[in-house]
Design an enzyme around this catalytic site. Structure first.
Site, PDB file in Angstrom:
ATOM      1  N   ASP A   1      68.790  91.175  55.550  1.00 54.01           N
ATOM      2  CA  ASP A   1      69.671  92.344  55.584  1.00 54.01           C
ATOM      3  C   ASP A   1      70.920  92.082  56.439  1.00 54.01           C
ATOM      4  O   ASP A   1      70.882  92.140  57.663  1.00 54.01           O
ATOM      5  CB  ASP A   1      68.877  93.520  56.156  1.00 54.01           C
ATOM      6  CG  ASP A   1      69.633  94.834  56.117  1.00 54.01           C
ATOM      7  OD1 ASP A   1      70.839  94.828  55.819  1.00 54.01           O
ATOM      8  OD2 ASP A   1      69.006  95.877  56.390  1.00 54.01           O
TER       9      ASP A   1
ATOM     10  N   ASP B   1      76.596  94.962  52.726  1.00 53.11           N
ATOM     11  CA  ASP B   1      75.223  95.206  53.157  1.00 53.11           C
ATOM     12  C   ASP B   1      74.214  94.767  52.105  1.00 53.11           C
ATOM     13  O   ASP B   1      74.110  95.395  51.049  1.00 53.11           O
ATOM     14  CB  ASP B   1      75.069  96.701  53.451  1.00 53.11           C
ATOM     15  CG  ASP B   1      73.678  97.095  53.879  1.00 53.11           C
ATOM     16  OD1 ASP B   1      72.914  96.211  54.315  1.00 53.11           O
ATOM     17  OD2 ASP B   1      73.353  98.291  53.785  1.00 53.11           O
TER      18      ASP B   1
END
Length: 546
Positions: free
Chosen positions: A426, A247
């Site tokens: 992201d 992430d």
């Protein structure tokens, strides 16, 4: 999307109603970029498959033109909206004083606008014509951003790594209202104008540095959504293999340890000779879900590259939201300046200790394939993209944040932004999220678009047969289109002529100067994240588009 916030939906995912979105046939298959690019010779992994992730059964996803955005997908997206709010709750303070590149000058040619209303109201449309504004891309991206491009960057203690980055000046065609014409012009122009690019033969002859490695990623799919991408790491002595969601929107590593209410595979600390608990508490809030435990240290290896004494959250309790997770934990790849632990990330430690040949990592995210995605550590894989790399300087060393100067649903570049905003890149988020006022402006460019309130706040719908083509622009470097097959999440119902859009609006809980750019965009663009110096993000056209 955060698996931490997925409710007990896994048993429902085999529903025959779940399918991929309606394919878009009115546009070329590959994205295009207008702007200067810069070529960097890659470091390839010595051992391309050092770990093997746990594979889950991929759903059968026919693309028959009758695919539906179902209630399960709607619930997953609503959960992600809450997660995005929680994940970026501190962005107000991190990004309050950043300096951004100037907003793009709008290109307007035969513009048709529509008024976005609720799905139960009528949609009005009007056509107007304005003078076309000719744009050119003559400035090149640089490895070190100028003072006008960057903000007061929060520096972290990392070694400065010199990279050889010869720039290439490319003359590109002027914008066109016809994307097919634009793509054709790009194809005919590219060979001669990009002759200074490194050839495939030269790339194959490059020395493959030992300080790099590849982690295969598994795509967890639900209907039209590529929900998340996860892969394996090694932890402990002797090593145990567990899977994590990689992430770039967070900065903590956490795994379950002696967790009585955790359903995923756990790390057994009693079998490791190098595990040390600090005794300090650790917790992370993800929307409606949370994890708690203690901060610990352990030997961790990412793509076979080891870090001794890596801090991580040893999670002893998870909320019920976690019971269907395909992966055990999360590995944050943003900057430690936003870490809950307050400690360096694993990649920062790999760079600091000289374990990687280069200060960057690259993501290739496949589209609706359980296998085929990968994370390249200390490297990027040029076999996964076409053409050169365009680099963008960060505005803050917190999230992987760059200047978003344009957002358009039209090939002529008509801008939905009145001012530049921050784009957080992201990999841990599925879709694209912007403030509601910007989402309204974006969908106003699509005739017949309206709010899709039947799914909840923030959703929009548009005619499935639209000629719209979504794009973003960073640092005034020209439109970067992303695939309509990712933007189109599926029809609103059986036989409906309306489809759900993958760009959503958030009315509260998100700074009005922030956009979250997730996997929906990144499947069209290979992404590279370089922490050296003031740091930068690079994009190159993904092979997914051919």
């Amino acid at each position: 999307m955060r698996t931490q916030d997925l409710p007990l939906l896994l048993p429902l995912l085999a529903s025959p109603l779940l399918a991929s979105p309606v394919p878009y046939t009115g546009s070329p298959s590959s994205p295009s970029v207008r702007g200067d690019s810069e070529s960097v010779k890659p470091a390839f992994p010595k051992n391309p498959k050092l770990t093997v992730p746990i594979h889950r059964r991929a759903l059968n996803l026919p693309r028959d033109g009758d695919d539906i955005f179902g209630s399960i997908e709607a619930e997953l997206v609503k959960i992600e909206i809450n997660t995005v709010r929680a994940k970026y709750s501190k962005a107000y303070s991190y990004l309050a004083n950043v300096e951004l590149a100037a907003v793009d000058t709008p290109n307007v040619e035969d513009v048709t606008t529509s008024t976005v209303t609720s799905s139960t109201s009528s949609v009005s449309a009007s056509a107007s014509t304005s003078t076309s504004v000719e744009s050119s891309s003559s400035s090149s991206s640089s490895a070190s951003p100028s003072s006008t491009e960057t903000a007061k960057i929060q520096e972290i203690s990392l070694p400065s790594i010199s990279l050889s980055t010869p720039s290439i000046s490319v003359t590109l065609p002027a914008p066109s209202t016809s994307e097919a014409a634009f793509s054709s012009a790009m194809s005919s122009a590219a060979p001669s104008q990009m002759a200074n690019h490194t050839t495939r033969a030269e790339i194959e002859l490059e020395e493959r540095g030992s300080g790099s490695g590849t982690v295969p990623l598994t795509d967890w799919i639900s209907g039209s959504l590529d929900v998340l991408y996860y892969g394996a790491i090694s932890i402990g002595t002797p090593a145990q293999s567990l899977t994590v969601d990689f992430d770039t929107g967070s900065a903590d590593l956490w795994l379950p340890v002696n967790c009585s209410d955790c359903s995923a595979a756990q790390f057994d600390a009693t079998k490791s000779s190098t595990y040390v608990s600090t005794g300090d508490s650790f917790s992370v809030q993800y929307g409606s879900g949370s994890v708690t435990g203690t901060l610990a240290q352990e030997s961790v290896a990412l793509a076979g590259l080891p870090v001794q004494g890596q801090y991580f959250g040893a999670v002893s309790s998870e909320s019920d939201d976690f019971q269907s997770n395909p992966n055990s934990g999360v590995l944050g790849m943003a900057f430690s300046s936003i870490a809950n632990s307050g400690e360096p990330t694993i990649f920062e430690n790999l760079v600091k200790t000289g374990k990687v040949s280069n200060s960057y990592f690259g993501f290739h995210l496949a589209r609706r394939q359980a296998s085929g995605s990968e994370l390249c550590i200390g490297c990027y894989n040029s076999a996964k993209f076409n053409g050169g790399i365009t680099w963008y300087p960060l505005v803050s060393q917190t999230y992987w944040s760059i200047s978003l100067t344009g957002l358009s649903a039209k090939t002529n570049g008509q801008n939905s932004l009145s001012k530049s905003i921050v784009a957080a890149i992201d990999t841990g988020t599925t879709l694209i999220y912007v403030p509601s006022s910007i989402a309204d402006a974006f969908y106003n460019q699509i005739p017949g678009a309206s709010k899709a309130s039947q799914f909840g706040d923030g959703f929009y719908q548009f005619p499935c047969q639209t000629t719209a083509r979504p794009s973003m622009s960073f640092n005034n470097q020209g439109q970067m289109f992303w695939s309509m097959s990712d933007f189109n999440l599926g029809r609103t119902g059986q036989g409906s002529s309306m489809c759900v859009g993958g760009l959503l609006g958030i009315s509260d809980g998100l700074p009005d100067n922030l956009a979250i750019v997730g996997d929906e965009f990144l499947k069209s663009w290979y992404s590279i994240y370089d922490i050296a110096g003031n740091s930068r993000v690079g994009f190159a056209a993904s092979i997914n588009n051919h």
